[in-house]
Design a protein around this motif. Structure first.
Motif, PDB file in Angstrom:
ATOM      1  N   GLU A 138     -19.132 -67.395 -34.231  1.00 20.02           N
ATOM      2  CA  GLU A 138     -18.569 -68.113 -35.371  1.00 20.02           C
ATOM      3  C   GLU A 138     -19.587 -68.227 -36.501  1.00 20.02           C
ATOM      4  OE1 GLU A 138     -17.218 -71.891 -34.039  1.00 20.02           O
ATOM      5  OE2 GLU A 138     -15.904 -71.071 -32.478  1.00 20.02           O
ATOM      6  N   ASP A 139     -19.105 -68.428 -37.722  1.00 21.88           N
ATOM      7  CA  ASP A 139     -20.005 -68.690 -38.841  1.00 21.88           C
ATOM      8  C   ASP A 139     -20.669 -70.051 -38.642  1.00 21.88           C
ATOM      9  OD1 ASP A 139     -19.595 -66.335 -40.175  1.00 21.88           O
ATOM     10  OD2 ASP A 139     -17.981 -67.119 -41.439  1.00 21.88           O
ATOM     11  N   LEU A 140     -21.985 -70.083 -38.785  1.00 20.94           N
ATOM     12  CA  LEU A 140     -22.747 -71.333 -38.643  1.00 20.94           C
ATOM     13  C   LEU A 140     -23.519 -71.537 -39.941  1.00 20.94           C
ATOM     14  CD1 LEU A 140     -23.758 -73.724 -36.966  1.00 20.94           C
ATOM     15  CD2 LEU A 140     -25.490 -72.201 -35.956  1.00 20.94           C
ATOM     16  N   PHE A 141     -23.053 -72.455 -40.756  1.00 26.21           N
ATOM     17  CA  PHE A 141     -23.650 -72.690 -42.068  1.00 26.21           C
ATOM     18  C   PHE A 141     -24.728 -73.767 -41.997  1.00 26.21           C
ATOM     19  CE2 PHE A 141     -19.463 -70.912 -42.878  1.00 26.21           C
ATOM     20  CZ  PHE A 141     -19.742 -69.950 -43.836  1.00 26.21           C
ATOM     21  N   PHE A 142     -25.739 -73.633 -42.872  1.00 29.12           N
ATOM     22  CA  PHE A 142     -26.846 -74.576 -42.903  1.00 29.12           C
ATOM     23  C   PHE A 142     -27.044 -75.127 -44.314  1.00 29.12           C
ATOM     24  CE2 PHE A 142     -27.828 -71.661 -39.415  1.00 29.12           C
ATOM     25  CZ  PHE A 142     -28.029 -72.561 -38.373  1.00 29.12           C
ATOM     26  N   ASP A 143     -27.549 -76.357 -44.364  1.00 24.89           N
ATOM     27  CA  ASP A 143     -27.888 -76.986 -45.637  1.00 24.89           C
ATOM     28  C   ASP A 143     -29.352 -76.755 -45.986  1.00 24.89           C
ATOM     29  OD1 ASP A 143     -25.313 -78.702 -46.062  1.00 24.89           O
ATOM     30  OD2 ASP A 143     -25.923 -79.092 -43.994  1.00 24.89           O
ATOM     31  N   GLN A 144     -30.182 -76.682 -44.946  1.00 27.30           N
ATOM     32  CA  GLN A 144     -31.632 -76.586 -45.164  1.00 27.30           C
ATOM     33  C   GLN A 144     -32.247 -75.570 -44.209  1.00 27.30           C
ATOM     34  OE1 GLN A 144     -34.023 -80.149 -46.183  1.00 27.30           O
ATOM     35  NE2 GLN A 144     -35.104 -79.810 -44.268  1.00 27.30           N
ATOM     36  N   PHE A 145     -33.269 -74.876 -44.699  1.00 25.72           N
ATOM     37  CA  PHE A 145     -34.035 -73.923 -43.911  1.00 25.72           C
ATOM     38  C   PHE A 145     -35.501 -74.342 -43.987  1.00 25.72           C
ATOM     39  CE2 PHE A 145     -30.211 -71.922 -45.423  1.00 25.72           C
ATOM     40  CZ  PHE A 145     -29.731 -71.255 -44.303  1.00 25.72           C
ATOM     41  N   PHE A 146     -36.151 -74.362 -42.839  1.00 24.13           N
ATOM     42  CA  PHE A 146     -37.534 -74.847 -42.795  1.00 24.13           C
ATOM     43  C   PHE A 146     -38.436 -73.828 -42.113  1.00 24.13           C
ATOM     44  CE2 PHE A 146     -40.679 -77.824 -40.521  1.00 24.13           C
ATOM     45  CZ  PHE A 146     -41.603 -77.701 -41.547  1.00 24.13           C
ATOM     46  N   LEU A 147     -39.481 -73.412 -42.831  1.00 28.20           N
ATOM     47  CA  LEU A 147     -40.484 -72.489 -42.311  1.00 28.20           C
ATOM     48  C   LEU A 147     -41.834 -73.202 -42.305  1.00 28.20           C
ATOM     49  CD1 LEU A 147     -41.576 -69.640 -41.547  1.00 28.20           C
ATOM     50  CD2 LEU A 147     -41.709 -69.153 -43.994  1.00 28.20           C
ATOM     51  N   GLY A 148     -42.412 -73.381 -41.127  1.00 29.32           N
ATOM     52  CA  GLY A 148     -43.698 -74.054 -41.040  1.00 29.32           C
ATOM     53  C   GLY A 148     -43.968 -74.576 -39.645  1.00 29.32           C
ATOM     54  N   THR A 149     -44.848 -75.573 -39.551  1.00 28.09           N
ATOM     55  CA  THR A 149     -45.278 -76.288 -38.337  1.00 28.09           C
ATOM     56  C   THR A 149     -46.388 -75.557 -37.594  1.00 28.09           C
ATOM     57  OG1 THR A 149     -43.835 -75.406 -36.578  1.00 28.09           O
ATOM     58  CG2 THR A 149     -42.906 -77.089 -38.044  1.00 28.09           C
ATOM     59  N   CYS A 150     -46.915 -76.230 -36.553  1.00 31.09           N
ATOM     60  CA  CYS A 150     -47.953 -75.641 -35.711  1.00 31.09           C
ATOM     61  C   CYS A 150     -47.404 -74.484 -34.896  1.00 31.09           C
ATOM     62  CB  CYS A 150     -48.570 -76.697 -34.803  1.00 31.09           C
ATOM     63  SG  CYS A 150     -47.383 -77.651 -33.821  1.00 31.09           S
TER      64      CYS A 150
END
Length: 425
Positions: free
Chosen positions: A291-303
């Protein structure tokens, strides 16, 4: 009479001054370092009278990095930072890294503290990350950390060990994050409870990739995960930290050691993975999500995935493109040195032009304490290590975990995308 030992049996036997100890034995050890971060203020608050009377046992023991709430977001967090700086000054702490240097685990790696043969404990569960460097490292609680500051000693129960055999190499569009999500899915979030993971094979994996794997050992309730010290380890220490092999002592398991369990993973068969709410072991191959899974925010980072290679992967995907209108993308470099290098390589400019928001080096949105907090019913696709309910500041939101490539490719469309389909075009 001697017998074959796992890494942790051999290591803690040596560190405790004993011989041939087996899993289940309890030992008293003197760790080389104690890592603390913003929670240093709470830790020293437990022992204020004792610190006033006796001071700390060893000025080289603490590794203190302010990274969780950077810059301070409230007067309370600012006061905590102030208390930490005053403590460092008063007690002459040798290894202090103030706000802006980056995530504690990345800073410890870059500054050459995580050396093979070292014993490092920390008041952060992802202290286990240093196992990528053939270090025995594990998390402890704040009371244990407070006692360690005063005494320099700690007791540990030697854990049983799970052997993880890695063969083959990762295919294009597949990354270390996909591998560790595969492993977590297989073992489950409680499958390594009070166990240590030994990673065998995986010679093709870089230090950054090994760091991603060791980092998430705790997501299986493990005490830690460790790799052998090989040429990749030695080359990293020499080139990045100017540390030669004469300055550390590598250690590894005996060939015929006994293990609690043993698992085999063929890297050639690993595919892009997705961890769904609200546990890291709730995984599914992205190709099987129909199914289509839509997102509001994308986060690239962390340890887990905020290093230079992670930013490079995202930049190469997003170059000349824009993230989906109506979506947000947040990028948090894991350290100041990574940010500077990413700037010189042009990655930051590419990410900015694509529409990303660049935060100061640090933990950023990961823990939900500062920057990038989600609103109710919002969904975030993240490269972090945890997707617990409320992890990014809102119990009514949802967090999904994936690789940097999956996050970047999905940001272009605002929905879940198999990165292989984007990258092959």
């Amino acid at each position: 009479m001697s017998f074959p030992q796992t890494f942790v049996e051999k290591f803690l036997s040596k560190k405790s001054g004993q011989k041939n100890l087996k899993a289940g034995s309890i030992v008293t050890v003197e760790p080389d370092h104690l890592l603390t971060h913003d929670n240093t203020a709470a830790i020293i608050g437990k022992i204020s009278p004792e610190l006033e009377e006796y001071g700390i046992v060893n000025k080289n023991l603490p590794l203190i990095v302010i990274d969780h709430i950077v810059p301070a977001s409230t007067s309370k967090s600012a006061l905590n930072h102030k208390k930490i700086r005053e403590f460092v000054e008063k007690h002459g702490v040798k290894n202090f890294y103030d706000a802006g240097n980056g995530v504690c685990h990345q800073v410890v790696l870059e500054k050459g503290h995580a050396l093979p043969g070292k014993l490092i404990v920390g008041s952060d569960s992802h202290t286990c990350s240093y196992g990528a460097m053939n270090v025995f490292s594990t998390g402890i609680d704040r009371t244990e950390a407070a006692c360690l500051l005063l005494t320099g000693k700690l007791w540990l129960k030697i854990p049983e060990t799970i052997k993880i055999n890695l063969t083959g190499s990762l295919k294009e569009g597949v990354y270390a994050k996909d591998l560790i999500l595969t492993i977590v899915g297989e073992l489950t979030s409680s499958g390594a409870s009070y166990k240590f993971l030994e990673f065998h094979g995986g010679e093709s994996l870089s230090i950054s990739e090994r760091f991603t794997l060791a980092n998430m050992a705790v997501e299986m309730d493990g005490k830690g995960g460790v790799f052998p010290c090989d040429q990749t380890t030695k080359r990293y220490l020499k080139e990045k930290c100017d540390i030669s092999s004469s300055e550390y002592e590598e250690l590894w398991a005996d060939e015929d050691a006994e293990y609690f369990e043993e698992y085999n993973f063929d890297l050639d068969k690993v595919v892009p993975m997705l961890a769904m709410p609200h546990k890291p072991d709730n995984v599914i191959p992205i190709k099987d999500y129909k199914e289509d899974l839509f997102f509001d925010q994308f986060f690239l980072g962390t340890c887990t995935n905020g290093r230079l290679d992670d930013l490079k992967i995202a930049a190469e995907i997003l170059e000349g493109k824009k993230i989906k209108k109506g979506c947000r993308m947040i990028v948090a470099p894991a350290s100041k040195s990574i940010l500077k290098k990413a700037m010189s390589e042009g990655y930051i400019e590419i990410l900015l032009e694509a529409g990303a928001i660049i935060t100061p080096p640090g933990c950023g949105p990961c823990l939900g304490g500062h920057m990038g907090v989600l609103a109710p019913e919002e969904k975030c696709l993240s490269t972090a290590n945890r997707n617990f309910k409320g992890r990014m500041g809102c119990k009514e939101s949802e967090i999904y975990l994936a690789s940097p490539a999956t996050v970047a490719c999905s940001a272009l469309y605002g929905k879940l995308v198999d990165p292989r389909k984007v990258m092959e075009n």
